[in-house]
Design an enzyme around this catalytic site. Structure first.
Site, short mmCIF file in Angstrom:
data_model
loop_
_atom_site.label_atom_id
_atom_site.label_comp_id
_atom_site.label_asym_id
_atom_site.label_seq_id
_atom_site.Cartn_x
_atom_site.Cartn_y
_atom_site.Cartn_z
N ASP A 162 -45.97 -64.09 22.70
CA ASP A 162 -45.83 -62.83 21.97
C ASP A 162 -47.17 -62.38 21.41
O ASP A 162 -48.05 -63.20 21.13
CB ASP A 162 -44.80 -63.03 20.83
CG ASP A 162 -44.29 -61.70 20.29
OD1 ASP A 162 -44.43 -60.66 20.99
OD2 ASP A 162 -43.75 -61.69 19.17
N ASN A 191 -49.01 -59.50 22.77
CA ASN A 191 -49.87 -58.78 23.70
C ASN A 191 -50.16 -57.36 23.22
O ASN A 191 -51.30 -56.88 23.29
CB ASN A 191 -49.20 -58.67 25.08
CG ASN A 191 -49.04 -60.00 25.76
OD1 ASN A 191 -49.61 -60.99 25.32
ND2 ASN A 191 -48.26 -60.03 26.84
N HIS A 223 -50.86 -56.92 28.04
CA HIS A 223 -50.07 -57.68 29.03
C HIS A 223 -50.97 -58.20 30.15
O HIS A 223 -50.83 -59.34 30.60
CB HIS A 223 -48.95 -56.81 29.62
CG HIS A 223 -47.95 -56.34 28.59
ND1 HIS A 223 -47.50 -57.16 27.60
CD2 HIS A 223 -47.32 -55.15 28.42
CE1 HIS A 223 -46.62 -56.49 26.83
NE2 HIS A 223 -46.51 -55.27 27.31
N SER A 279 -33.94 -60.43 27.99
CA SER A 279 -32.86 -59.52 28.38
C SER A 279 -32.84 -58.29 27.48
O SER A 279 -32.25 -57.28 27.82
CB SER A 279 -31.51 -60.26 28.36
OG SER A 279 -31.38 -61.07 27.22
N TRP A 325 -35.62 -54.66 28.11
CA TRP A 325 -35.33 -53.40 28.81
C TRP A 325 -35.29 -52.24 27.83
O TRP A 325 -35.36 -51.07 28.23
CB TRP A 325 -33.99 -53.47 29.54
CG TRP A 325 -33.93 -54.50 30.62
CD1 TRP A 325 -33.30 -55.71 30.54
CD2 TRP A 325 -34.50 -54.44 31.93
NE1 TRP A 325 -33.45 -56.40 31.71
CE2 TRP A 325 -34.18 -55.64 32.59
CE3 TRP A 325 -35.26 -53.48 32.62
CZ2 TRP A 325 -34.59 -55.92 33.89
CZ3 TRP A 325 -35.67 -53.76 33.91
CH2 TRP A 325 -35.34 -54.97 34.53
N ARG A 377 -37.48 -51.38 25.87
CA ARG A 377 -38.82 -50.82 25.67
C ARG A 377 -38.99 -49.53 26.45
O ARG A 377 -38.21 -49.25 27.36
CB ARG A 377 -39.87 -51.84 26.12
CG ARG A 377 -39.86 -53.05 25.21
CD ARG A 377 -41.02 -53.96 25.48
NE ARG A 377 -40.99 -55.05 24.52
CZ ARG A 377 -42.03 -55.79 24.16
NH1 ARG A 377 -43.20 -55.57 24.73
NH2 ARG A 377 -41.90 -56.74 23.27
N LEU A 426 -46.80 -80.11 38.21
CA LEU A 426 -46.31 -79.39 37.03
C LEU A 426 -45.21 -78.44 37.49
O LEU A 426 -45.36 -77.78 38.52
CB LEU A 426 -47.46 -78.59 36.39
CG LEU A 426 -47.10 -77.57 35.31
CD1 LEU A 426 -46.66 -78.27 34.03
CD2 LEU A 426 -48.31 -76.66 35.00
N ARG A 441 -39.12 -66.45 14.97
CA ARG A 441 -37.75 -66.30 15.45
C ARG A 441 -37.66 -66.73 16.90
O ARG A 441 -38.67 -66.87 17.59
CB ARG A 441 -37.25 -64.87 15.25
CG ARG A 441 -38.12 -63.80 15.87
CD ARG A 441 -37.56 -62.39 15.60
NE ARG A 441 -38.46 -61.36 16.07
CZ ARG A 441 -39.10 -60.48 15.28
NH1 ARG A 441 -38.93 -60.49 13.98
NH2 ARG A 441 -39.91 -59.58 15.82
N ILE A 442 -36.42 -66.90 17.36
CA ILE A 442 -36.18 -67.43 18.70
C ILE A 442 -36.01 -66.29 19.72
O ILE A 442 -36.20 -66.48 20.91
CB ILE A 442 -34.91 -68.33 18.69
CG1 ILE A 442 -35.05 -69.49 17.69
CG2 ILE A 442 -34.60 -68.89 20.08
CD1 ILE A 442 -36.09 -70.53 18.02
N GLU A 453 -39.21 -79.40 18.58
CA GLU A 453 -40.09 -79.12 17.44
C GLU A 453 -40.58 -77.68 17.60
O GLU A 453 -41.03 -77.29 18.69
CB GLU A 453 -41.27 -80.10 17.43
CG GLU A 453 -40.84 -81.55 17.25
CD GLU A 453 -40.13 -81.80 15.91
OE1 GLU A 453 -40.45 -81.12 14.93
OE2 GLU A 453 -39.25 -82.68 15.87
C1 IPE Z 1 -39.89 -62.09 22.90
O1 IPE Z 1 -40.85 -61.21 22.43
C2 IPE Z 1 -39.79 -62.00 24.38
C3 IPE Z 1 -40.97 -62.35 25.16
C4 IPE Z 1 -42.11 -62.81 24.70
C5 IPE Z 1 -40.83 -62.17 26.55
P1 IPE Z 1 -40.47 -59.83 21.78
O2 IPE Z 1 -41.72 -59.23 21.27
O3 IPE Z 1 -39.68 -59.01 22.73
O4 IPE Z 1 -39.52 -60.29 20.58
P2 IPE Z 1 -38.98 -59.49 19.32
O5 IPE Z 1 -38.32 -58.26 19.82
O6 IPE Z 1 -40.15 -59.15 18.47
O7 IPE Z 1 -38.05 -60.45 18.66
C1 IPE Z 2 -45.07 -60.14 24.45
O1 IPE Z 2 -45.95 -59.30 23.78
C2 IPE Z 2 -44.88 -59.73 25.88
C3 IPE Z 2 -43.54 -59.27 26.21
C4 IPE Z 2 -42.52 -59.23 25.39
C5 IPE Z 2 -43.34 -58.82 27.56
P1 IPE Z 2 -45.42 -58.00 23.08
O2 IPE Z 2 -45.48 -56.86 24.04
O3 IPE Z 2 -44.10 -58.21 22.45
O4 IPE Z 2 -46.53 -57.80 21.97
P2 IPE Z 2 -46.31 -57.32 20.47
O5 IPE Z 2 -45.30 -58.23 19.85
O6 IPE Z 2 -45.82 -55.89 20.54
O7 IPE Z 2 -47.67 -57.41 19.87
MG MG Z 3 -43.51 -58.85 20.62
#
Ligand code: IPE
Ligand code: IPE
Ligand code: MG
Length: 260
Positions: free
Chosen positions: A28, A30, A45, A74, A77, A79, A139, A199-200, A212
């Site tokens: 997360d 990017n 990205h 999931s 989408w 976005r 791997l 968060r997950i 962990e």
């Molecule tokens: C979680 O990241 C999904 C991926 C890294 C692929 P998100 O950026 O989409 O998560 P939320 O929406 O902030 O929880």
């Molecule tokens: C994670 O980075 C990549 C994907 C979810 C595809 P983000 O695009 O969620 O980056 P932030 O959280 O907006 O910085």
């Molecule tokens: Mg994100």
């Protein structure tokens, strides 16, 4: 049990070593990485792919046998359409570019997730890459794409019921776990989320039961071997009790008892 290559953390106490057998990462941050540089989100990205390459290398060097990377949830989408299509194109291009190199490096490549929404060309590329690398052993790299933990549990339930149509109840954890998308690997020892959120986000809901959980503010494009090393050092400091007491762990003479 019979169909599962690895034990379950809730029904058996797992072997714990200094090196995690399975590292699962939510990549997360990017978008924020790019915004900080006044660049469009998607530039983050693209840079994220570099961090993927470096992390794969680092896992091989460190003898970590399973790496799982959350690339697209999931819920992603939701976005903007142009960001979603950029991500799909990036996935396609990166796979085309990297697969031969991964194969040459003895990497087994897998994708987990609901591929039914992906374009045919991308799905074919994924399946071909999986087939090409099926015999590799340095791997196992798994990309979670259009993956959701809830989707995974539901699809596993469907398969579990279909496997024994006459059975209505009395299923075991193993009955379900053997149909999870990642059933070919151990549960993650170490979960990492970059980007500062704690968060997950619907990642591996079943398999993270005793993982962990490591959270870092480092944004994904900045993640590298040094960052992985920090996470592993932190992991080594954890006391993994799996329900037992600290005293039980330090008392070497006491046999670990009470599996399940
Ligand atoms: C979680 O990241 C999904 C991926 C890294 C692929 P998100 O950026 O989409 O998560 P939320 O929406 O902030 O929880
Ligand atoms: C994670 O980075 C990549 C994907 C979810 C595809 P983000 O695009 O969620 O980056 P932030 O959280 O907006 O910085
Ligand atoms: Mg994100």
């Amino acid at each position: 049990m019979a169909n599962l290559p690895f034990s379950s953390s809730t029904t058996e106490i797992p072997q714990v070593g200094d090196t995690p057998r399975h590292v699962a990462i939510i990549m997360d941050g990017n978008g924020r990485w790019a915004r900080k540089r006044l660049m469009p989100r998607v530039a983050g990205h693209s840079r994220g792919v570099e961090a993927v390459r470096g992390t794969i290398r680092a896992c091989i060097d460190r003898g970590i046998p399973y790496l799982t990377l959350f690339a697209f949830s999931s819920e992603n989408w939701r976005r903007p359409a142009d960001e979603v299509s950029f991500l799909m194109q990036l996935f396609l291009r990166s796979l085309q570019k990297e697969i031969e190199r991964m194969h040459a490096n003895n990497i087994r490549f897998r994708v987990v997730g609901d591929l039914s929404r992906f374009e045919g060309a991308l799905v074919r590329l994924i399946r071909d890459a999986e087939a090409l690398t099926a015999g590799n052993s340095a791997l196992v790299v798994t990309i979670a794409a259009n993956y959701g933990g809830r989707w995974d549990i539901l699809q596993a339930v469907d398969k579990m019921l279909a496997a024994e149509p006459e059975k209505r109840s009395g299923f075991s954890e193993e009955n379900l776990a053997e149909h999870l998308a990642l059933a070919y690997g151990p549960e993650p020892d170490l979960f990492i989320r970059t980007g500062g959120e704690q968060r997950i986000s619907n990642f591996l809901l079943w398999q993270l039961a005793y993982s962990e959980l490591y959270f870092t503010d480092t944004l994904w494009p900045d993640f590298d071997d040094g960052e992985l090393q920090k996470a592993i050092a932190w992991y080594r400091g954890r006391e993994r009790r799996f329900g037992r007491t600290s005293e039980q762990l330090s008392d070497k003479t006491q046999k670990s008892s009470g599996n399940a």
